[in-house]
Design a protein around this motif. Structure first.
Motif, PDB file in Angstrom:
ATOM      1  N   ALA A  20     -17.628 -24.752 -24.354  1.00 32.84           N
ATOM      2  CA  ALA A  20     -18.395 -23.998 -25.345  1.00 32.84           C
ATOM      3  C   ALA A  20     -18.422 -24.718 -26.686  1.00 32.84           C
ATOM      4  CB  ALA A  20     -17.789 -22.597 -25.505  1.00 32.84           C
ATOM      5  N   ALA A  21     -17.291 -25.268 -27.100  1.00 34.47           N
ATOM      6  CA  ALA A  21     -17.218 -25.958 -28.392  1.00 34.47           C
ATOM      7  C   ALA A  21     -18.091 -27.207 -28.402  1.00 34.47           C
ATOM      8  CB  ALA A  21     -15.773 -26.323 -28.705  1.00 34.47           C
ATOM      9  N   THR A  22     -18.053 -27.967 -27.332  1.00 35.52           N
ATOM     10  CA  THR A  22     -18.872 -29.178 -27.252  1.00 35.52           C
ATOM     11  C   THR A  22     -20.353 -28.833 -27.291  1.00 35.52           C
ATOM     12  OG1 THR A  22     -17.152 -30.280 -25.951  1.00 35.52           O
ATOM     13  CG2 THR A  22     -19.356 -31.217 -25.863  1.00 35.52           C
ATOM     14  N   ALA A  23     -20.733 -27.786 -26.575  1.00 32.67           N
ATOM     15  CA  ALA A  23     -22.140 -27.366 -26.581  1.00 32.67           C
ATOM     16  C   ALA A  23     -22.571 -26.932 -27.978  1.00 32.67           C
ATOM     17  CB  ALA A  23     -22.345 -26.228 -25.580  1.00 32.67           C
ATOM     18  N   LEU A  24     -21.717 -26.162 -28.663  1.00 31.15           N
ATOM     19  CA  LEU A  24     -22.051 -25.700 -30.011  1.00 31.15           C
ATOM     20  C   LEU A  24     -22.193 -26.880 -30.965  1.00 31.15           C
ATOM     21  CD1 LEU A  24     -22.370 -23.556 -32.231  1.00 31.15           C
ATOM     22  CD2 LEU A  24     -19.864 -23.474 -32.387  1.00 31.15           C
ATOM     23  N   GLU A  25     -21.250 -27.796 -30.933  1.00 28.38           N
ATOM     24  CA  GLU A  25     -21.294 -28.937 -31.854  1.00 28.38           C
ATOM     25  C   GLU A  25     -22.539 -29.787 -31.629  1.00 28.38           C
ATOM     26  OE1 GLU A  25     -18.756 -32.981 -32.943  1.00 28.38           O
ATOM     27  OE2 GLU A  25     -17.964 -31.554 -31.472  1.00 28.38           O
ATOM     28  N   ASN A  26     -22.824 -30.118 -30.365  1.00 29.77           N
ATOM     29  CA  ASN A  26     -23.978 -30.969 -30.079  1.00 29.77           C
ATOM     30  C   ASN A  26     -25.290 -30.282 -30.445  1.00 29.77           C
ATOM     31  OD1 ASN A  26     -22.402 -33.077 -29.108  1.00 29.77           O
ATOM     32  ND2 ASN A  26     -22.437 -32.335 -27.003  1.00 29.77           N
ATOM     33  N   ALA A  53     -25.717 -27.984 -32.740  1.00 28.85           N
ATOM     34  CA  ALA A  53     -25.816 -27.911 -34.200  1.00 28.85           C
ATOM     35  C   ALA A  53     -26.186 -29.264 -34.797  1.00 28.85           C
ATOM     36  CB  ALA A  53     -24.497 -27.417 -34.785  1.00 28.85           C
ATOM     37  N   VAL A  54     -25.641 -30.349 -34.255  1.00 28.30           N
ATOM     38  CA  VAL A  54     -25.982 -31.689 -34.752  1.00 28.30           C
ATOM     39  C   VAL A  54     -27.459 -31.976 -34.523  1.00 28.30           C
ATOM     40  CG1 VAL A  54     -25.636 -34.152 -34.355  1.00 28.30           C
ATOM     41  CG2 VAL A  54     -23.664 -32.647 -34.553  1.00 28.30           C
ATOM     42  N   LYS A  55     -27.963 -31.656 -33.335  1.00 26.64           N
ATOM     43  CA  LYS A  55     -29.380 -31.899 -33.044  1.00 26.64           C
ATOM     44  C   LYS A  55     -30.276 -31.064 -33.950  1.00 26.64           C
ATOM     45  CE  LYS A  55     -28.595 -34.808 -29.746  1.00 26.64           C
ATOM     46  NZ  LYS A  55     -28.861 -36.256 -29.984  1.00 26.64           N
ATOM     47  N   ALA A  56     -29.924 -29.801 -34.146  1.00 31.15           N
ATOM     48  CA  ALA A  56     -30.726 -28.944 -35.024  1.00 31.15           C
ATOM     49  C   ALA A  56     -30.707 -29.466 -36.460  1.00 31.15           C
ATOM     50  CB  ALA A  56     -30.201 -27.510 -34.966  1.00 31.15           C
ATOM     51  N   MET A  57     -29.564 -29.925 -36.919  1.00 28.24           N
ATOM     52  CA  MET A  57     -29.461 -30.455 -38.278  1.00 28.24           C
ATOM     53  C   MET A  57     -30.311 -31.714 -38.432  1.00 28.24           C
ATOM     54  SD  MET A  57     -26.017 -31.472 -40.422  1.00 28.24           S
ATOM     55  CE  MET A  57     -25.541 -32.796 -39.305  1.00 28.24           C
ATOM     56  N   GLU A  58     -30.274 -32.594 -37.456  1.00 27.17           N
ATOM     57  CA  GLU A  58     -31.065 -33.818 -37.541  1.00 27.17           C
ATOM     58  C   GLU A  58     -32.563 -33.521 -37.540  1.00 27.17           C
ATOM     59  OE1 GLU A  58     -29.757 -36.269 -34.347  1.00 27.17           O
ATOM     60  OE2 GLU A  58     -27.954 -36.950 -35.396  1.00 27.17           O
ATOM     61  N   ARG A  59     -32.983 -32.533 -36.745  1.00 29.29           N
ATOM     62  CA  ARG A  59     -34.407 -32.183 -36.731  1.00 29.29           C
ATOM     63  C   ARG A  59     -34.856 -31.664 -38.084  1.00 29.29           C
ATOM     64  NH1 ARG A  59     -33.257 -30.058 -31.572  1.00 29.29           N
ATOM     65  NH2 ARG A  59     -33.052 -27.972 -32.471  1.00 29.29           N
ATOM     66  N   ARG A  60     -34.047 -30.847 -38.725  1.00 29.35           N
ATOM     67  CA  ARG A  60     -34.454 -30.237 -39.990  1.00 29.35           C
ATOM     68  C   ARG A  60     -34.333 -31.207 -41.155  1.00 29.35           C
ATOM     69  NH1 ARG A  60     -32.697 -26.873 -43.957  1.00 29.35           N
ATOM     70  NH2 ARG A  60     -30.532 -27.044 -43.296  1.00 29.35           N
ATOM     71  N   LEU A  61     -33.427 -32.185 -41.055  1.00 28.68           N
ATOM     72  CA  LEU A  61     -33.246 -33.129 -42.154  1.00 28.68           C
ATOM     73  C   LEU A  61     -34.398 -34.121 -42.278  1.00 28.68           C
ATOM     74  CD1 LEU A  61     -29.447 -33.996 -41.977  1.00 28.68           C
ATOM     75  CD2 LEU A  61     -30.630 -32.825 -43.825  1.00 28.68           C
ATOM     76  N   GLY A  62     -35.111 -34.368 -41.198  1.00 26.74           N
ATOM     77  CA  GLY A  62     -36.232 -35.302 -41.268  1.00 26.74           C
ATOM     78  C   GLY A  62     -35.773 -36.722 -41.582  1.00 26.74           C
ATOM     79  N   GLY A 114     -22.296 -44.312 -40.247  1.00 27.50           N
ATOM     80  CA  GLY A 114     -22.347 -42.910 -39.860  1.00 27.50           C
ATOM     81  C   GLY A 114     -22.884 -42.723 -38.459  1.00 27.50           C
ATOM     82  N   GLY A 115     -23.953 -43.463 -38.123  1.00 29.67           N
ATOM     83  CA  GLY A 115     -24.516 -43.378 -36.786  1.00 29.67           C
ATOM     84  C   GLY A 115     -23.555 -43.867 -35.718  1.00 29.67           C
ATOM     85  N   ARG A 116     -22.813 -44.922 -36.005  1.00 27.24           N
ATOM     86  CA  ARG A 116     -21.849 -45.436 -35.025  1.00 27.24           C
ATOM     87  C   ARG A 116     -20.762 -44.419 -34.743  1.00 27.24           C
ATOM     88  NH1 ARG A 116     -22.876 -50.255 -37.886  1.00 27.24           N
ATOM     89  NH2 ARG A 116     -21.092 -49.940 -39.251  1.00 27.24           N
ATOM     90  N   TRP A 117     -20.250 -43.791 -35.794  1.00 30.51           N
ATOM     91  CA  TRP A 117     -19.214 -42.775 -35.592  1.00 30.51           C
ATOM     92  C   TRP A 117     -19.758 -41.567 -34.837  1.00 30.51           C
ATOM     93  CZ3 TRP A 117     -14.412 -43.910 -35.698  1.00 30.51           C
ATOM     94  CH2 TRP A 117     -13.872 -44.813 -36.620  1.00 30.51           C
ATOM     95  N   MET A 118     -20.996 -41.151 -35.152  1.00 27.09           N
ATOM     96  CA  MET A 118     -21.569 -39.988 -34.476  1.00 27.09           C
ATOM     97  C   MET A 118     -21.845 -40.285 -33.003  1.00 27.09           C
ATOM     98  SD  MET A 118     -21.536 -37.597 -36.718  1.00 27.09           S
ATOM     99  CE  MET A 118     -22.581 -36.305 -36.045  1.00 27.09           C
ATOM    100  N   ARG A 119     -22.314 -41.483 -32.693  1.00 26.85           N
ATOM    101  CA  ARG A 119     -22.533 -41.838 -31.284  1.00 26.85           C
ATOM    102  C   ARG A 119     -21.220 -41.904 -30.521  1.00 26.85           C
ATOM    103  NH1 ARG A 119     -26.325 -45.224 -33.729  1.00 26.85           N
ATOM    104  NH2 ARG A 119     -24.916 -47.016 -33.677  1.00 26.85           N
ATOM    105  N   THR A 120     -20.193 -42.438 -31.166  1.00 23.85           N
ATOM    106  CA  THR A 120     -18.876 -42.466 -30.525  1.00 23.85           C
ATOM    107  C   THR A 120     -18.366 -41.060 -30.274  1.00 23.85           C
ATOM    108  OG1 THR A 120     -18.368 -44.555 -31.643  1.00 23.85           O
ATOM    109  CG2 THR A 120     -16.511 -43.316 -30.740  1.00 23.85           C
ATOM    110  N   ALA A 121     -18.568 -40.180 -31.255  1.00 24.45           N
ATOM    111  CA  ALA A 121     -18.145 -38.791 -31.091  1.00 24.45           C
ATOM    112  C   ALA A 121     -18.888 -38.133 -29.933  1.00 24.45           C
ATOM    113  CB  ALA A 121     -18.400 -38.018 -32.383  1.00 24.45           C
ATOM    114  N   GLY A 122     -20.190 -38.381 -29.828  1.00 22.65           N
ATOM    115  CA  GLY A 122     -20.955 -37.793 -28.737  1.00 22.65           C
ATOM    116  C   GLY A 122     -20.481 -38.262 -27.376  1.00 22.65           C
TER     117      GLY A 122
END
Length: 317
Positions: free
Chosen positions: A197-203, A205-214, A225-233
């Motif tokens: 559940a936590a992994t689904a929520l985090e992923n 939320a990240v996708k929704a944030m990226e869509r809205r940030l443009g 930042g992208g390298r760390w986020m890809r590693t986290a994913g």
């Protein structure tokens, strides 16, 4: 071909002052605080459902984590007196003030819960402290996102709606990972469910944030930042898959999955932190969204002016 626009400012100075926070201190403060807060919630659930080994491990972990979080914050502030000065007033409109008081209340509650658990003394006090820490835990896990979003840093401020969900999901993933690593197979069922559940929520939320940030979302996909986020994913996907498929049958698999989830949560905090620094450094992430918002407001004003007021419409008719 028209060259790509370059955004500059007077005397070559940046539009925003880059945050002076140190990555190890503040990312560690974010990560450890989230682990502590979410861990207290899972500890209370484990105690309520008769999982004593998990409950004890999470109580002790939460106490150590909140102590480390406070130490990282104080180290970045420079001296302990600065943290104490923040407790001289309580300002509900200031995330830093509210967060300081949350830590001041949560730390003793978590410490009392773990101390009573380890010593076996004062069980009523221990249960009360466990409940108190669990009630404060979600706020402790989420307030650092509000603190970051309250700044002018584009990558943080622009994601103010989704960033708390990113942090809460990341915190829950870390706590469930700790539970998987520390608990026996007979007790890790809820931790496996929480990890998914936590992994689904985090992923999500990240996708929704990226869509809205443009445009600003670039800093979450490129650079450090992208390298760390890809590693986290990648780590969170591996940890969640291991928790779902193997952690219920193998103690080793549970430990490896838990470690992957913990590492993923730490990488998420580092990714968010580095993305914020990159967005503050490049003026286009400040200027372009401002121009877009101004253009949208002008279009809305023109549309309202063309529609006119109800009285004007009646007069024209």
């Amino acid at each position: 071909m028209v060259p790509e626009a370059e955004f500059t400012s007077y005397y070559g100075r940046p539009v925003l002052n880059r945050p002076a926070w140190k990555a190890a201190n503040i990312a560690g403060y974010f990560f450890l605080g989230g682990l502590a807060g979410a861990g207290s919630v899972l500890a209370a659930g484990a105690e309520l459902t008769g999982r004593p080994v998990t409950a004890r491990a999470l109580k002790v972990t939460s106490t150590v984590a909140v102590a480390g979080s406070a130490a990282a914050l104080i180290h970045d502030l420079g001296r302990p007196g600065r943290f104490a000065n923040m407790l001289r007033v309580f300002k509900p409109t200031s995330p830093m003030s509210v967060g300081s008081w949350l830590l001041a209340a949560y730390g003793p509650a978590s410490g009392a819960a773990s101390l009573c658990e380890v010593s076996g003394r004062l069980p009523r006090l221990g249960r009360t402290a466990t409940v108190g820490a669990a009630l404060l835990g979600p706020a402790v896990a989420a307030y650092t996102a509000v603190l970051a979003a309250d700044t002018a840093v584009p990558a943080w401020h622009g994601g103010y709606r989704e960033l708390p969900f990113v942090f809460v999901g990341s915190a829950a993933a870390a706590a469930s990972g700790m539970a998987l690593a520390a608990s026996p197979l007979t007790e890790n069922g809820p931790a496996r469910t929480a990890a998914l559940a936590a992994t689904a929520l985090e992923n999500a939320a990240v996708k929704a944030m990226e869509r809205r940030l443009g445009l600003v979302a670039e800093v979450y996909r490129r650079g450090s930042g992208g390298r760390w986020m890809r590693t986290a994913g990648a780590l969170s996907a591996a940890g969640a898959a291991g928790a779902a498929l193997f952690a219920g049958r193998s103690r080793l698999a549970a430990g490896v999955s838990g470690a992957a989830l913990l590492a993923a949560s730490a990488c998420t905090r580092l990714g968010v932190f580095q993305a914020g620094l990159e967005s503050a450094k490049d003026p286009k992430y400040t200027v372009v969204p401002q121009r877009e918002r101004l253009r949208e407001r002008e279009q809305q004003d023109r549309a309202r002016a063309q529609e006119g007021t109800p009285g004007e419409k009646d007069a024209r008719s």
